[in-house]
Motif scaffolding. Structure first.
Motif, short mmCIF file in Angstrom:
data_model
loop_
_atom_site.label_atom_id
_atom_site.label_comp_id
_atom_site.label_asym_id
_atom_site.label_seq_id
_atom_site.Cartn_x
_atom_site.Cartn_y
_atom_site.Cartn_z
N THR A 40 0.86 -1.18 0.00
CA THR A 40 0.00 0.00 0.00
C THR A 40 0.90 1.22 0.00
O THR A 40 2.02 1.17 0.51
CB THR A 40 -0.94 0.01 1.22
OG1 THR A 40 -1.93 1.01 1.07
CG2 THR A 40 -0.18 0.27 2.51
N VAL A 41 0.45 2.30 -0.60
CA VAL A 41 1.26 3.51 -0.65
C VAL A 41 0.43 4.70 -0.18
O VAL A 41 -0.80 4.66 -0.15
CB VAL A 41 1.79 3.79 -2.08
CG1 VAL A 41 2.67 2.66 -2.56
CG2 VAL A 41 0.65 4.05 -3.06
N ILE A 42 1.14 5.76 0.19
CA ILE A 42 0.52 7.02 0.58
C ILE A 42 0.66 7.98 -0.59
O ILE A 42 1.75 8.20 -1.11
CB ILE A 42 1.20 7.60 1.84
CG1 ILE A 42 1.14 6.60 3.00
CG2 ILE A 42 0.57 8.93 2.23
CD1 ILE A 42 -0.26 6.18 3.39
N GLY A 43 -0.45 8.55 -1.04
CA GLY A 43 -0.46 9.37 -2.24
C GLY A 43 -0.07 10.82 -2.01
O GLY A 43 0.16 11.27 -0.88
N GLU A 44 -0.02 11.57 -3.10
CA GLU A 44 0.36 12.98 -3.04
C GLU A 44 -0.65 13.81 -2.26
O GLU A 44 -0.28 14.77 -1.57
CB GLU A 44 0.52 13.54 -4.46
CG GLU A 44 1.72 13.00 -5.20
CD GLU A 44 3.03 13.29 -4.50
OE1 GLU A 44 3.18 14.43 -3.97
OE2 GLU A 44 3.90 12.40 -4.46
N ASN A 45 -1.95 13.49 -2.37
CA ASN A 45 -2.95 14.22 -1.59
C ASN A 45 -2.67 14.11 -0.10
O ASN A 45 -2.76 15.11 0.65
CB ASN A 45 -4.35 13.67 -1.87
CG ASN A 45 -4.81 13.90 -3.29
OD1 ASN A 45 -4.81 12.98 -4.09
ND2 ASN A 45 -5.19 15.13 -3.63
N ASN A 87 -2.17 -1.43 -3.70
CA ASN A 87 -1.23 -0.85 -4.66
C ASN A 87 -0.27 -1.89 -5.23
O ASN A 87 0.74 -1.54 -5.84
CB ASN A 87 -0.44 0.28 -4.01
CG ASN A 87 -1.33 1.43 -3.60
OD1 ASN A 87 -1.65 1.58 -2.42
ND2 ASN A 87 -1.79 2.21 -4.57
N LEU A 88 -0.59 -3.18 -5.05
CA LEU A 88 0.24 -4.22 -5.63
C LEU A 88 -0.02 -4.31 -7.13
O LEU A 88 -1.16 -4.53 -7.55
CB LEU A 88 -0.04 -5.57 -4.98
CG LEU A 88 0.86 -6.72 -5.43
CD1 LEU A 88 2.23 -6.61 -4.75
CD2 LEU A 88 0.23 -8.08 -5.14
N PRO A 89 0.99 -4.15 -7.97
CA PRO A 89 0.77 -4.26 -9.42
C PRO A 89 0.25 -5.64 -9.80
O PRO A 89 0.66 -6.65 -9.23
CB PRO A 89 2.17 -4.01 -10.00
CG PRO A 89 2.91 -3.26 -8.95
CD PRO A 89 2.38 -3.79 -7.64
N LEU A 90 -0.62 -5.68 -10.78
CA LEU A 90 -1.18 -6.96 -11.20
C LEU A 90 -0.13 -7.89 -11.80
O LEU A 90 -0.29 -9.10 -11.79
CB LEU A 90 -2.32 -6.74 -12.21
CG LEU A 90 -3.61 -6.15 -11.62
CD1 LEU A 90 -4.62 -5.88 -12.73
CD2 LEU A 90 -4.21 -7.06 -10.57
#
Length: 374
Positions: free
Chosen positions: A23-28, A355-358
Motif C-alpha cells: 500500500t502507498v501514501i499518495g500525493e494528496n 497498490n500491488l501491481p497486477l
C-alpha cells in the motif's frame, strides 16, 4: 476540496521480490499532512472531524469516531456497553487476538466458538449454545471482508438482550445483504493499520447508529470527560484520541475507498482465474460479486509449508494466517475447534494490497504453476 490524485504504486522489477502486501501514501495525503503541520494542528481537531465525516458518508452510517487503533475501538465499544468483570463475551477463536484481548483486559470472560467449515465467519449455532445468563455481548469478526449472517445473529442477540460489536477491522468498505459490515450491529470497529485498505500507520474508528452511544463514546475517548471547559469527570475511561496528522492521511485514504476496493477485488479475480486447475491450492471464498471486499488473497493448501518455501525461493513473499485465539496459553482453553484449526493449519496469504501491481500477481501465479510441474 482538491482533486483526488490517483495513488501510484512503486515499480517492482523482475529481479525484486514480490511483497506479500503493498500500500502507498499518495500525493494528496502528503500535501494534507504538510498543510496540517504548517497550521500546528497536531492534536485531535478539525481534520479528524473531517475524516469522521468522510467515514460517515462512505459507510452510510450516522456516527463515527476515530481512535488510536482498531483494538482500542473494540475496547471502547465494550466500555460503552458496560461490560466488565463477571460478564461473558462470545468471540470466534478464528480471529486476531485483539478481539479477545479487548474483552479480557476489561475483566470479562471470553467464551470462544468455532467458525463455519468453508468460511472464517462465526458459527451462529455455536453462539446460541454458548449463551449463559452472564453473556452480555457477541463480537463477530468479519475477517478479510467475509461477513457472518448478521440477520440471524442480531435476531439471536435481541432475543437475549445482548449487544453485537462487529470486529470489522479487516472489512472496511465490504458489504453484506444488510449494508456495510460494521454498520449492522450495535457498534462496528475498523483498523487503519498498514495492512488495511485505509492505512494511517496506526489508528482505527468506531461507528454506531445510536446517538446516545455516540455521545457516550465521545466521553470515553477523552478520559470520561464530557465538557473540556469544566473537565468534569463522568465515568472511568482513558485517552483514546486520534490526531490531525494521522487524519490528514486517513481523510484521503477513505476518499480512495472505491479505487482501493476495485483493485483488491481485481487481484482476487486474477488469482481466481489463475489458480483454476491447480488441485493443491484453493482460494478461501470472498463474495465479491455481492459486495464483499477481498482485502487479501487467502488460500488453503495441504502442502502449505512446502509451497510457501517454494514461493520464497521464487522471490514471492507469503504469510501464514494469524493463529486462532485458543492457541494463546493465557486463555487456558482446551476445547476443540476443528474448523478454525483447519484454517490455522492450512491457510496462508498470497501477495495482495491496494497498490500491488497486477504483474506481481501474475508472477505469483507463474510460480505456483511452476510448483505444480516440479
Amino acid at each position: 476540496m482538491r482533486k483526488l490524485e490517483p495513488s501510484k504504486a512503486p515499480v517492482i522489477g523482475a529481479e525484486d521480490e514480490v511483497p506479500w502486501w503493498l500500500t502507498v501514501i499518495g500525493e494528496n495525503e502528503i500535501t494534507e499532512v504538510s498543510e496540517t503541520m504548517a497550521k500546528k494542528s497536531f492534536n485531535m481537531g478539525a481534520v479528524t472531524a473531517e475524516m469522521e465525516a468522510e467515514i460517515v458518508k462512505h459507510l452510510d452510517v450516522p456516527y463515527a469516531l476515530c481512535t488510536t487503533s482498531g483494538s482500542m475501538a473494540l475496547m471502547m465499544a465494550l466500555i460503552a456497553g458496560d461490560i466488565g468483570p463477571g460478564d461473558e463475551v462470545i468471540i470466534p477463536t478464528r480471529t486476531f487476538i485483539a478481539t479477545a484481548h479487548a474483552a479480557s483486559l476489561l475483566g470479562a470472560k471470553v467464551a470462544l466458538v468455532d467458525c463455519l467449515k468453508e468460511s472464517t465467519a462465526i458459527d451462529i449455532d455455536q453462539v446460541a449454545a454458548k449463551i449463559t445468563p452472564r453473556t452480555k455481548a457477541v463480537m463477530p469478526a468479519h475477517l478479510n471482508g467475509r461477513g457472518c449472517d448478521m440477520t440471524a445473529l442480531n435476531a439471536l442477540v435481541k432475543e437475549h438482550g445482548m449487544i453485537v460489536i462487529e470486529d470489522a477491522c479487516q472489512a472496511m468498505f465490504s458489504r453484506g445483504p444488510d449494508g456495510y459490515h460494521g454498520t449492522v450491529g450495535d457498534f462496528g470497529c475498523f483498523s487503519f493499520g498498514m495492512a488495511k485498505l485505509v492505512s494511517t500507520g496506526q489508528g482505527g474508528a468506531i461507528v454506531t447508529r445510536d446517538k446516545e452511544m455516540y455521545e457516550k463514546l465521545s466521553i470515553i475517548r477523552n478520559h470520561g470527560i464530557a465538557d473540556v471547559v469544566s473537565h468534569a469527570y463522568m465515568m472511568p475511561a482513558h485517552n483514546f484520541k486520534y490526531n490531525d496528522i494521522q487524519a490528514s492521511i486517513g481523510l484521503w485514504q477513505v476518499r480512495r475507498g472505491p479505487e482501493k476496493v476495485a483493485h483488491v477485488n481485481a487481484i482476487y479475480k486474477r488469482y481466481q482465474e489463475g489458480l483454476e486447475g491447480l488441485s493443491f491450492i484453493d482460494l478461501i471464498p470472498v463474495d465479491i460479486d455481492k459486495g464483499e471486499t477481498a482485502l487479501q488473497a487467502e488460500v488453503m493448501s495441504e502442502e502449505r509449508d512446502a509451497l510457501m518455501a517454494f514461493l520464497a525461493w521464487e522471490g514471492v513473499q507469503t504469510r501464514k494466517l494469524t493463529p486462532c485465539v485458543h492457541t494463546a496459553p493465557h486463555f487456558n482453553n482446551d476445547e476443540a475447534f476443528p474448523n478454525s484449526e483447519r484454517f490455522n493449519r492450512l491457510g496462508f496469504k498470497l501477495p495482495s494490497g491496494p497498490n500491488l501491481p497486477l504483474d506481481c500477481v501474475d508472477r505469483t501465479i507463474v510460480a505456483l504453476k511452476k510448483y505444480a510441474q516440479a
